[in-house]
Design a protein around this motif. Structure first.
Motif, PDB file in Angstrom:
ATOM      1  N   ASN A  96     -11.510   9.317   5.351  1.00  0.00           N
ATOM      2  CA  ASN A  96     -10.795   9.634   4.119  1.00  0.00           C
ATOM      3  C   ASN A  96     -10.705  11.144   3.892  1.00  0.00           C
ATOM      4  O   ASN A  96     -11.699  11.870   3.986  1.00  0.00           O
ATOM      5  CB  ASN A  96     -11.511   9.004   2.920  1.00  0.00           C
ATOM      6  CG  ASN A  96     -11.127   7.558   2.718  1.00  0.00           C
ATOM      7  OD1 ASN A  96     -10.108   7.096   3.214  1.00  0.00           O
ATOM      8  ND2 ASN A  96     -11.945   6.829   1.976  1.00  0.00           N
ATOM      9  N   LEU A 132      -2.890   3.459   9.444  1.00  0.00           N
ATOM     10  CA  LEU A 132      -2.915   4.518   8.446  1.00  0.00           C
ATOM     11  C   LEU A 132      -3.113   3.850   7.094  1.00  0.00           C
ATOM     12  O   LEU A 132      -2.292   3.018   6.682  1.00  0.00           O
ATOM     13  CB  LEU A 132      -1.604   5.299   8.475  1.00  0.00           C
ATOM     14  CG  LEU A 132      -1.395   6.347   7.378  1.00  0.00           C
ATOM     15  CD1 LEU A 132      -2.441   7.453   7.442  1.00  0.00           C
ATOM     16  CD2 LEU A 132       0.019   6.929   7.468  1.00  0.00           C
ATOM     17  N   ILE A 134      -3.395   4.351   3.126  1.00  0.00           N
ATOM     18  CA  ILE A 134      -3.047   5.294   2.076  1.00  0.00           C
ATOM     19  C   ILE A 134      -3.472   4.706   0.740  1.00  0.00           C
ATOM     20  O   ILE A 134      -3.064   3.598   0.371  1.00  0.00           O
ATOM     21  CB  ILE A 134      -1.525   5.564   2.081  1.00  0.00           C
ATOM     22  CG1 ILE A 134      -1.091   6.096   3.450  1.00  0.00           C
ATOM     23  CG2 ILE A 134      -1.150   6.544   0.973  1.00  0.00           C
ATOM     24  CD1 ILE A 134       0.392   5.994   3.686  1.00  0.00           C
ATOM     25  N   GLU A 135      -4.293   5.420   0.012  1.00  0.00           N
ATOM     26  CA  GLU A 135      -4.753   4.971  -1.299  1.00  0.00           C
ATOM     27  C   GLU A 135      -3.751   5.417  -2.364  1.00  0.00           C
ATOM     28  O   GLU A 135      -3.360   6.579  -2.413  1.00  0.00           O
ATOM     29  CB  GLU A 135      -6.123   5.567  -1.615  1.00  0.00           C
ATOM     30  CG  GLU A 135      -7.204   5.283  -0.576  1.00  0.00           C
ATOM     31  CD  GLU A 135      -7.766   3.873  -0.669  1.00  0.00           C
ATOM     32  OE1 GLU A 135      -7.424   3.169  -1.654  1.00  0.00           O
ATOM     33  OE2 GLU A 135      -8.553   3.493   0.212  1.00  0.00           O
ATOM     34  N   ASP A 136      -3.334   4.470  -3.206  1.00  0.00           N
ATOM     35  CA  ASP A 136      -2.506   4.847  -4.342  1.00  0.00           C
ATOM     36  C   ASP A 136      -2.957   4.070  -5.568  1.00  0.00           C
ATOM     37  O   ASP A 136      -3.977   3.371  -5.545  1.00  0.00           O
ATOM     38  CB  ASP A 136      -1.015   4.658  -4.043  1.00  0.00           C
ATOM     39  CG  ASP A 136      -0.614   3.196  -3.876  1.00  0.00           C
ATOM     40  OD1 ASP A 136      -1.409   2.294  -4.239  1.00  0.00           O
ATOM     41  OD2 ASP A 136       0.504   2.947  -3.397  1.00  0.00           O
ATOM     42  N   ALA A 140      -5.011   0.146  -1.715  1.00  0.00           N
ATOM     43  CA  ALA A 140      -4.833   0.690  -0.375  1.00  0.00           C
ATOM     44  C   ALA A 140      -3.641   0.037   0.320  1.00  0.00           C
ATOM     45  O   ALA A 140      -3.515  -1.185   0.327  1.00  0.00           O
ATOM     46  CB  ALA A 140      -6.098   0.477   0.451  1.00  0.00           C
ATOM     47  N   ARG A 142      -1.804  -0.348   4.000  1.00  0.00           N
ATOM     48  CA  ARG A 142      -2.090  -0.217   5.429  1.00  0.00           C
ATOM     49  C   ARG A 142      -0.760  -0.148   6.188  1.00  0.00           C
ATOM     50  O   ARG A 142       0.091  -1.018   6.025  1.00  0.00           O
ATOM     51  CB  ARG A 142      -2.944  -1.373   5.909  1.00  0.00           C
ATOM     52  CG  ARG A 142      -4.244  -1.517   5.119  1.00  0.00           C
ATOM     53  CD  ARG A 142      -5.045  -2.750   5.544  1.00  0.00           C
ATOM     54  NE  ARG A 142      -5.616  -2.586   6.859  1.00  0.00           N
ATOM     55  CZ  ARG A 142      -6.791  -1.992   7.099  1.00  0.00           C
ATOM     56  NH1 ARG A 142      -7.510  -1.516   6.077  1.00  0.00           N
ATOM     57  NH2 ARG A 142      -7.254  -1.874   8.319  1.00  0.00           N
ATOM     58  N   TYR A 153       4.745   9.617   2.475  1.00  0.00           N
ATOM     59  CA  TYR A 153       3.891   9.330   1.334  1.00  0.00           C
ATOM     60  C   TYR A 153       3.474  10.645   0.678  1.00  0.00           C
ATOM     61  O   TYR A 153       3.566  11.712   1.300  1.00  0.00           O
ATOM     62  CB  TYR A 153       2.671   8.504   1.747  1.00  0.00           C
ATOM     63  CG  TYR A 153       1.801   9.125   2.827  1.00  0.00           C
ATOM     64  CD1 TYR A 153       0.639   9.810   2.508  1.00  0.00           C
ATOM     65  CD2 TYR A 153       2.137   9.008   4.170  1.00  0.00           C
ATOM     66  CE1 TYR A 153      -0.167  10.357   3.486  1.00  0.00           C
ATOM     67  CE2 TYR A 153       1.336   9.553   5.162  1.00  0.00           C
ATOM     68  CZ  TYR A 153       0.194  10.234   4.808  1.00  0.00           C
ATOM     69  OH  TYR A 153      -0.588  10.798   5.795  1.00  0.00           O
ATOM     70  N   SER A 157      -2.142  12.119  -1.690  1.00  0.00           N
ATOM     71  CA  SER A 157      -2.843  10.847  -1.486  1.00  0.00           C
ATOM     72  C   SER A 157      -4.089  11.008  -0.629  1.00  0.00           C
ATOM     73  O   SER A 157      -4.095  11.732   0.374  1.00  0.00           O
ATOM     74  CB  SER A 157      -1.921   9.832  -0.802  1.00  0.00           C
ATOM     75  OG  SER A 157      -0.742   9.624  -1.536  1.00  0.00           O
ATOM     76  N   HIS A 159      -6.109   9.449   2.247  1.00  0.00           N
ATOM     77  CA  HIS A 159      -5.694   8.562   3.337  1.00  0.00           C
ATOM     78  C   HIS A 159      -6.651   8.700   4.514  1.00  0.00           C
ATOM     79  O   HIS A 159      -7.461   9.632   4.577  1.00  0.00           O
ATOM     80  CB  HIS A 159      -4.254   8.850   3.754  1.00  0.00           C
ATOM     81  CG  HIS A 159      -4.004  10.271   4.176  1.00  0.00           C
ATOM     82  ND1 HIS A 159      -3.882  11.295   3.279  1.00  0.00           N
ATOM     83  CD2 HIS A 159      -3.857  10.830   5.399  1.00  0.00           C
ATOM     84  CE1 HIS A 159      -3.667  12.435   3.906  1.00  0.00           C
ATOM     85  NE2 HIS A 159      -3.654  12.182   5.213  1.00  0.00           N
TER      86      HIS A 159
END
Length: 226
Positions: A96, A132, A134-136, A140, A142, A153, A157, A159
């Motif tokens: 992360n 990959l 990506i947290e939003d 998460a 994927r 993105y 973020s 990620h």
């Protein structure tokens, strides 16, 4: 905004890039990481002095120039020169992290990292793991896309890249400084643009389409920094 951009590269461009990357002199990816990222980064990258790197970059940048969906979503002002990485074997993951807010090119140009981009060169069946993530605000996401496809993105973020347990995940990564700094404003403009495309496809060049196009450009004029 997280967006899948399909078929960025033509089959011929993809074959050429894959052929070049097959013979690349991969080096430690931590060389281009910041202090926080270096602690969790374990991958390989193409070194900046490799003789074939300019050709690879030119292929990617040319592909981006002609891709209308990329332009609509990113509204690029500057693009950081594409870099290329590989995950697999002992160098197979990236924990992360958040990308640095400003990157400096070799030409001493500063690029604000509004939009992060990953362009895939390996198909999903060629490797296991390597998503990959990506947290939003909705949790998460994927991402593992076909070769030649790209994901955009927000550069803000958190990620990571999950460990690759078989094969190699090969990709290009770079950042865009957008004419429109706000992710929310870019998303609204993108949605308006895509709906205008649908409106014209279904009804032609109507008075409504012309009026809404004016609204789009007036908003862009209000928000853009060129």
């Amino acid at each position: 905004m997280l967006l899948h951009v399909p078929e960025v590269l033509t089959p011929e461009e993809l074959r050429r890039c894959r052929g070049l990357l097959r013979d690349a002199p991969w080096s430690d990816g931590r060389a281009t990481a910041g202090l926080q990222s270096a602690a969790v980064k374990n991958n390989e990258q193409v070194p900046p002095d490799w003789s074939q790197l300019p050709e690879l970059r030119a292929i990617v940048l040319h592909a981006l120039e002609r891709h209308a969906l990329f332009f609509s979503a990113a509204l690029p002002k500057r693009i950081f020169p594409p870099m290329f990485n590989r995950y697999g074997g002992a160098a197979n993951t990236y924990g992360n992290h958040v990308d640095m807010a400003v990157r400096h090119t070799s030409a001493r140009q500063r690029v604000r990292t509004d939009v992060s981009c990953t362009l895939f060169f390996a198909d999903p069946h060629e490797y296991e793991g390597g998503e990959l993530v990506i947290e939003d605000t909705y949790g998460a996401k994927r991402v593992k896309l076909p070769a030649g496809d790209m994901v955009l993105y927000p550069g803000t973020s958190v990620h990571r890249v999950e460990p690759v347990t078989r094969g190699h995940r090969v990709a290009s990564f770079f950042w865009v400084e957008s004419m429109v700094r706000s992710d929310e404003q870019r998303r609204l403009l993108f949605e308006l643009d895509m709906n205008l495309v649908r409106l014209r496809r279904e009804h032609g060049e109507t008075e409504t389409a012309v009026a809404l196009t004016g609204t789009y450009h007036n908003l862009l004029r209000m928000w853009a920094d060129t």
